[in-house]
Design a protein around this motif. Structure first.
Motif, short mmCIF file in Angstrom:
data_model
loop_
_atom_site.label_atom_id
_atom_site.label_comp_id
_atom_site.label_asym_id
_atom_site.label_seq_id
_atom_site.Cartn_x
_atom_site.Cartn_y
_atom_site.Cartn_z
N GLY A 67 -19.84 29.30 12.88
CA GLY A 67 -19.88 30.75 12.70
C GLY A 67 -18.52 31.29 12.29
O GLY A 67 -18.37 31.90 11.23
N ILE A 68 -17.54 31.07 13.14
CA ILE A 68 -16.15 31.40 12.83
C ILE A 68 -15.33 30.15 13.10
O ILE A 68 -15.46 29.55 14.17
N ALA A 69 -14.49 29.77 12.15
CA ALA A 69 -13.58 28.64 12.34
C ALA A 69 -12.22 29.04 11.81
O ALA A 69 -12.05 29.28 10.62
N ILE A 70 -11.27 29.14 12.71
CA ILE A 70 -9.89 29.41 12.33
C ILE A 70 -9.11 28.15 12.69
O ILE A 70 -9.07 27.74 13.86
N TRP A 71 -8.53 27.51 11.69
CA TRP A 71 -7.92 26.19 11.88
C TRP A 71 -6.44 26.26 12.26
O TRP A 71 -5.89 25.29 12.75
N LYS A 72 -5.79 27.37 12.04
CA LYS A 72 -4.42 27.57 12.50
C LYS A 72 -4.09 29.05 12.44
O LYS A 72 -4.43 29.72 11.47
N VAL A 120 -18.26 27.79 22.07
CA VAL A 120 -17.01 28.55 21.92
C VAL A 120 -15.87 27.59 22.21
O VAL A 120 -15.85 26.94 23.25
N VAL A 121 -14.91 27.51 21.28
CA VAL A 121 -13.84 26.50 21.39
C VAL A 121 -12.47 27.13 21.13
O VAL A 121 -12.29 27.85 20.15
N ILE A 122 -11.53 26.82 22.01
CA ILE A 122 -10.11 26.98 21.71
C ILE A 122 -9.57 25.56 21.81
O ILE A 122 -9.55 24.97 22.89
N GLY A 123 -9.19 24.98 20.68
CA GLY A 123 -8.80 23.57 20.67
C GLY A 123 -7.38 23.36 20.19
O GLY A 123 -6.89 24.08 19.33
N GLN A 124 -6.74 22.38 20.76
CA GLN A 124 -5.41 21.95 20.33
C GLN A 124 -4.44 23.12 20.19
O GLN A 124 -3.83 23.33 19.14
N SER A 125 -4.31 23.88 21.26
CA SER A 125 -3.41 25.04 21.23
C SER A 125 -1.99 24.63 20.85
O SER A 125 -1.51 23.59 21.27
#
Length: 148
Positions: A67-72, A120-125
């Protein structure tokens, strides 16, 4: 403000590829963005189990769109979203700092992706400064029916 119009109407983004809203990279990170009040719908309802299994190793974005993907990025605020029927994650922010995802509804996601996605993901902060404290927030989200 929930972003909906008169009578609760929302702008609908319907996708059948990599995602509804996709952005951010090492060379072009997303900064200082607020996204709210949208409905994002993926193709889950049009995909059969047989199709998904036949394409499991193919890598087609049709079966792995988000749906929404923000990679950085940094300072990202997603709220009052309605995200559903996405083959992979409903909302995902990776390699970022100062992220808030709140007051959203995410359902019927992660059905067909060939990786172990979550709704829902917050990954590799990644930190953008040396400040201590709460910088990543998930709150008041309604998340359901995300496994087929």
């Amino acid at each position: 403000q929930d972003g909906t119009g008169v009578g609760g109407d929302r702008v609908l983004i319907k996708f059948d590829g990599p995602g509804g809203l996709v952005g951010g990279s090492v060379s072009k990170p997303v900064r200082d963005i607020e996204i709210y009040g949208l409905e994002i719908e993926g193709p889950n309802q049009d995909i059969t189990y047989g199709q998904a299994i036949a394409n499991r190793l193919g890598g087609s974005k049709y079966y792995s769109g988000r749906g929404i993907a923000i990679w950085k990025g940094e300072r990202i605020h997603l709220h009052h979203m309605l995200v559903h029927d996405t083959p992979a994650a409903g909302m995902r922010v990776d390699n970022s700092d100062y992220v808030v995802i709140e007051d959203s509804e995410v359902y019927r996601t992660t059905w067909w992706a060939n990786s172990a996605e979550s709704a829902v993901v917050i990954g590799q902060s990644k930190h953008v400064d040396e400040k201590k404290g709460i910088k990543m927030i998930l709150r008041n989200n309604k998340v359901y029916s995300n496994m087929y």
